[in-house]
Design a protein around this motif. Structure first.
Motif, mmCIF file in Angstrom:
data_model
loop_
_atom_site.group_PDB
_atom_site.id
_atom_site.type_symbol
_atom_site.label_atom_id
_atom_site.label_comp_id
_atom_site.label_asym_id
_atom_site.label_seq_id
_atom_site.Cartn_x
_atom_site.Cartn_y
_atom_site.Cartn_z
ATOM 1 N N LEU A 137 0.818 -1.206 0.000
ATOM 2 C CA LEU A 137 0.000 0.000 0.000
ATOM 3 C C LEU A 137 0.856 1.262 0.000
ATOM 4 O O LEU A 137 0.476 2.285 -0.562
ATOM 5 N N VAL A 138 2.028 1.182 0.633
ATOM 6 C CA VAL A 138 2.947 2.331 0.609
ATOM 7 C C VAL A 138 3.421 2.595 -0.812
ATOM 8 O O VAL A 138 3.546 3.752 -1.235
ATOM 9 N N GLY A 139 3.680 1.534 -1.559
ATOM 10 C CA GLY A 139 4.070 1.698 -2.950
ATOM 11 C C GLY A 139 2.983 2.330 -3.792
ATOM 12 O O GLY A 139 3.263 3.083 -4.732
ATOM 13 N N VAL A 140 1.728 2.038 -3.474
ATOM 14 C CA VAL A 140 0.614 2.673 -4.182
ATOM 15 C C VAL A 140 0.527 4.160 -3.832
ATOM 16 O O VAL A 140 0.300 5.009 -4.697
ATOM 17 N N ALA A 141 0.731 4.481 -2.562
ATOM 18 C CA ALA A 141 0.541 5.861 -2.106
ATOM 19 C C ALA A 141 1.712 6.769 -2.430
ATOM 20 O O ALA A 141 1.515 7.975 -2.640
ATOM 21 N N LEU A 142 2.926 6.233 -2.477
ATOM 22 C CA LEU A 142 4.128 7.075 -2.559
ATOM 23 C C LEU A 142 4.145 8.055 -3.727
ATOM 24 O O LEU A 142 4.410 9.246 -3.522
ATOM 25 N N PRO A 143 3.862 7.633 -4.981
ATOM 26 C CA PRO A 143 3.928 8.612 -6.078
ATOM 27 C C PRO A 143 2.912 9.742 -5.964
ATOM 28 O O PRO A 143 3.112 10.813 -6.546
ATOM 29 N N GLY A 144 1.826 9.517 -5.246
ATOM 30 C CA GLY A 144 0.800 10.554 -5.133
ATOM 31 C C GLY A 144 0.888 11.390 -3.877
ATOM 32 O O GLY A 144 -0.008 12.201 -3.615
ATOM 33 N N MET A 145 1.958 11.217 -3.090
ATOM 34 C CA MET A 145 2.049 11.930 -1.821
ATOM 35 C C MET A 145 2.408 13.400 -1.969
ATOM 36 O O MET A 145 2.328 14.153 -1.009
ATOM 37 N N ILE A 146 2.820 13.811 -3.150
ATOM 38 C CA ILE A 146 2.979 15.237 -3.434
ATOM 39 C C ILE A 146 2.743 15.453 -4.918
ATOM 40 O O ILE A 146 3.335 14.785 -5.758
ATOM 41 N N ALA A 147 1.824 16.351 -5.229
ATOM 42 C CA ALA A 147 1.465 16.642 -6.615
ATOM 43 C C ALA A 147 1.885 18.067 -6.954
ATOM 44 O O ALA A 147 1.738 18.986 -6.135
ATOM 45 N N ALA A 148 2.404 18.242 -8.159
ATOM 46 C CA ALA A 148 2.877 19.560 -8.576
ATOM 47 C C ALA A 148 1.749 20.591 -8.555
ATOM 48 O O ALA A 148 1.962 21.749 -8.177
ATOM 49 N N LEU A 149 0.548 20.163 -8.948
ATOM 50 C CA LEU A 149 -0.581 21.094 -8.947
ATOM 51 C C LEU A 149 -0.872 21.597 -7.541
ATOM 52 O O LEU A 149 -1.173 22.785 -7.342
ATOM 53 N N ASN A 150 -0.783 20.725 -6.539
ATOM 54 C CA ASN A 150 -1.032 21.145 -5.162
ATOM 55 C C ASN A 150 0.033 22.115 -4.675
ATOM 56 O O ASN A 150 -0.265 23.053 -3.922
ATOM 57 N N VAL A 151 1.265 21.896 -5.086
ATOM 58 C CA VAL A 151 2.335 22.841 -4.735
ATOM 59 C C VAL A 151 2.036 24.217 -5.317
ATOM 60 O O VAL A 151 2.188 25.248 -4.644
ATOM 61 N N LEU A 152 1.586 24.248 -6.554
ATOM 62 C CA LEU A 152 1.276 25.534 -7.196
ATOM 63 C C LEU A 152 0.067 26.195 -6.552
ATOM 64 O O LEU A 152 0.008 27.433 -6.451
ATOM 65 N N LEU A 153 -0.908 25.403 -6.114
ATOM 66 C CA LEU A 153 -2.052 25.975 -5.402
ATOM 67 C C LEU A 153 -1.608 26.638 -4.104
ATOM 68 O O LEU A 153 -2.053 27.746 -3.772
ATOM 69 N N MET A 154 -0.740 25.965 -3.357
ATOM 70 C CA MET A 154 -0.234 26.549 -2.112
ATOM 71 C C MET A 154 0.648 27.749 -2.401
ATOM 72 O O MET A 154 0.613 28.748 -1.664
ATOM 73 N N TYR A 155 1.428 27.685 -3.443
ATOM 74 C CA TYR A 155 2.270 28.823 -3.851
ATOM 75 C C TYR A 155 1.411 30.050 -4.122
ATOM 76 O O TYR A 155 1.706 31.161 -3.656
ATOM 77 N N ASN A 156 0.321 29.854 -4.859
ATOM 78 C CA ASN A 156 -0.565 30.975 -5.161
ATOM 79 C C ASN A 156 -1.262 31.493 -3.907
ATOM 80 O O ASN A 156 -1.447 32.703 -3.739
ATOM 81 N N ALA A 157 -1.643 30.573 -2.995
ATOM 82 C CA ALA A 157 -2.310 30.995 -1.762
ATOM 83 C C ALA A 157 -1.378 31.816 -0.879
ATOM 84 O O ALA A 157 -1.769 32.844 -0.311
ATOM 85 N N PHE A 158 -0.141 31.386 -0.754
ATOM 86 C CA PHE A 158 0.822 32.130 0.070
ATOM 87 C C PHE A 158 1.161 33.487 -0.543
ATOM 88 O O PHE A 158 1.443 34.444 0.184
ATOM 89 N N ARG A 159 1.115 33.576 -1.860
ATOM 90 C CA ARG A 159 1.394 34.855 -2.517
ATOM 91 C C ARG A 159 0.311 35.890 -2.235
ATOM 92 O O ARG A 159 0.556 37.097 -2.356
ATOM 93 N N GLN A 160 -0.904 35.432 -1.896
ATOM 94 C CA GLN A 160 -1.997 36.361 -1.638
ATOM 95 C C GLN A 160 -1.842 37.081 -0.297
ATOM 96 O O GLN A 160 -2.521 38.084 -0.049
ATOM 97 N N ILE A 161 -0.987 36.576 0.565
ATOM 98 C CA ILE A 161 -0.771 37.226 1.871
ATOM 99 C C ILE A 161 0.000 38.525 1.643
ATOM 100 O O ILE A 161 1.045 38.520 0.992
ATOM 101 N N PRO A 162 -0.488 39.648 2.157
ATOM 102 C CA PRO A 162 0.221 40.920 1.954
ATOM 103 C C PRO A 162 1.667 40.854 2.443
ATOM 104 O O PRO A 162 1.957 40.304 3.505
ATOM 105 N N GLU A 163 2.544 41.393 1.648
ATOM 106 C CA GLU A 163 3.972 41.378 1.972
ATOM 107 C C GLU A 163 4.254 42.116 3.274
ATOM 108 O O GLU A 163 5.191 41.777 4.004
ATOM 109 N N GLU A 164 3.439 43.142 3.588
ATOM 110 C CA GLU A 164 3.677 43.924 4.797
ATOM 111 C C GLU A 164 3.546 43.071 6.062
ATOM 112 O O GLU A 164 4.293 43.249 7.030
#
Length: 273
Positions: A137-164
């Protein structure tokens, strides 16, 4: 808005609703129909005349459905935790930290979205096999434990926080981990919920990858295990429909629990003061 426009919008809404919800309602209706009911009538009947839960009990008798559900939950839990943790860390690093090659890393994440999963599935299997995780089951789960699309979603969410706000935390002496925990995370809870839901659904509904990795019958996930049901009872669509509904229930539960965070994540961008 004129009356004609309202009528047109409501008619269009009903048509779209029927197209999207209709197949689900038909499967639900079929799963509740008794053995004496004809499910192939020319005029579809959504309301069973002899409703029964016997089909669900027959599914449990035909295949070890609870074992398959447990296996799918393990895989889905690993994928959800992996994506929430690693996508959050990677997204925060790319959005808020300064390091050499930052644009290259972001470009690589974007480039991976161009490749379909089937292109890398052979190399993924070879890697999993070399790691000794084949038929696990670990072998099934391992490739899906981080997806590039999810990284980009979090990247965009963190960018929305005001720099100040971020700079104020730095001036107060906060390090990177403190900025992530006390400043960034409270502002992106909605996006994290979106990632959790998408990761769970993706892992739960995945069929091809578990079919390739798993060989032992007791380790099969639910989507793969249900194929045995279809092969054994190919003439009884009631049991197949009942199995489909059993697979749908966990997704409905997860979405019901996280729906308020999900819709928050869809329109996320504001920061509470």
């Amino acid at each position: 808005m004129s009356t004609k426009e309202k009528v047109f919008r409501y008619v269009l809404l009903v048509v779209v609703l029927f197209i999207t919800i209709g197949p689900f309602l038909w499967q639900l209706s079929t799963s509740l129909k008794g053995a004496g009911e004809d499910i192939y009538t020319q005029t579809p009947e959504f309301v069973p005349s002899q409703p029964t839960f016997l089909n669900y009990l027959k599914v449990a008798d035909a295949i070890p459905v609870f074992t398959y559900i447990g296996n799918s939950l393990v895989v889905a839990a690993l994928d959800v935790v992996g994506n929430v943790v690693f996508a959050t860390l990677a997204g925060f690093a790319v959005a808020r930290l300064q390091f050499r090659g930052k644009k290259v890393v972001l470009g690589l994440f974007l480039a991976t979205l161009v490749l379909p999963g089937e292109v890398t599935i052979v190399s993924q299997f070879v890697t999993i096999k070399d790691l000794g995780l084949a038929d696990s089951l670990v072998g099934v789960a391992l490739p899906g434990m981080i997806a590039a699309l999810n990284v980009l979603l979090m990247y965009n969410a963190f960018r929305q926080i005001p720099e100040e706000i971020d700079q104020a935390a730095v001036m107060d002496g906060a390090n990177s981990w403190q900025r992530l925990r006390f400043v960034a995370l409270p502002a992106v809870q909605g996006t994290i919920a979106v990632i959790a839901i998408f990761s769970f659904i993706g892992a739960w509904d995945d069929f091809l990858w578990p079919l390739i990795v798993l060989q032992t019958p007791d380790k099969l996930t639910l989507t793969v295990g249900l194929q045995y049901l279809q092969g054994t009872f190919s003439n009884d669509q009631r049991l197949i429909a009942a199995g489909t509904m059993i697979a749908f229930i966990p997704i409905a539960v997860i979405f019901s629990v996280l729906q308020r965070f999900f819709f928050k994540g869809v329109e996320e961008g504001g920061v509470k003061g």
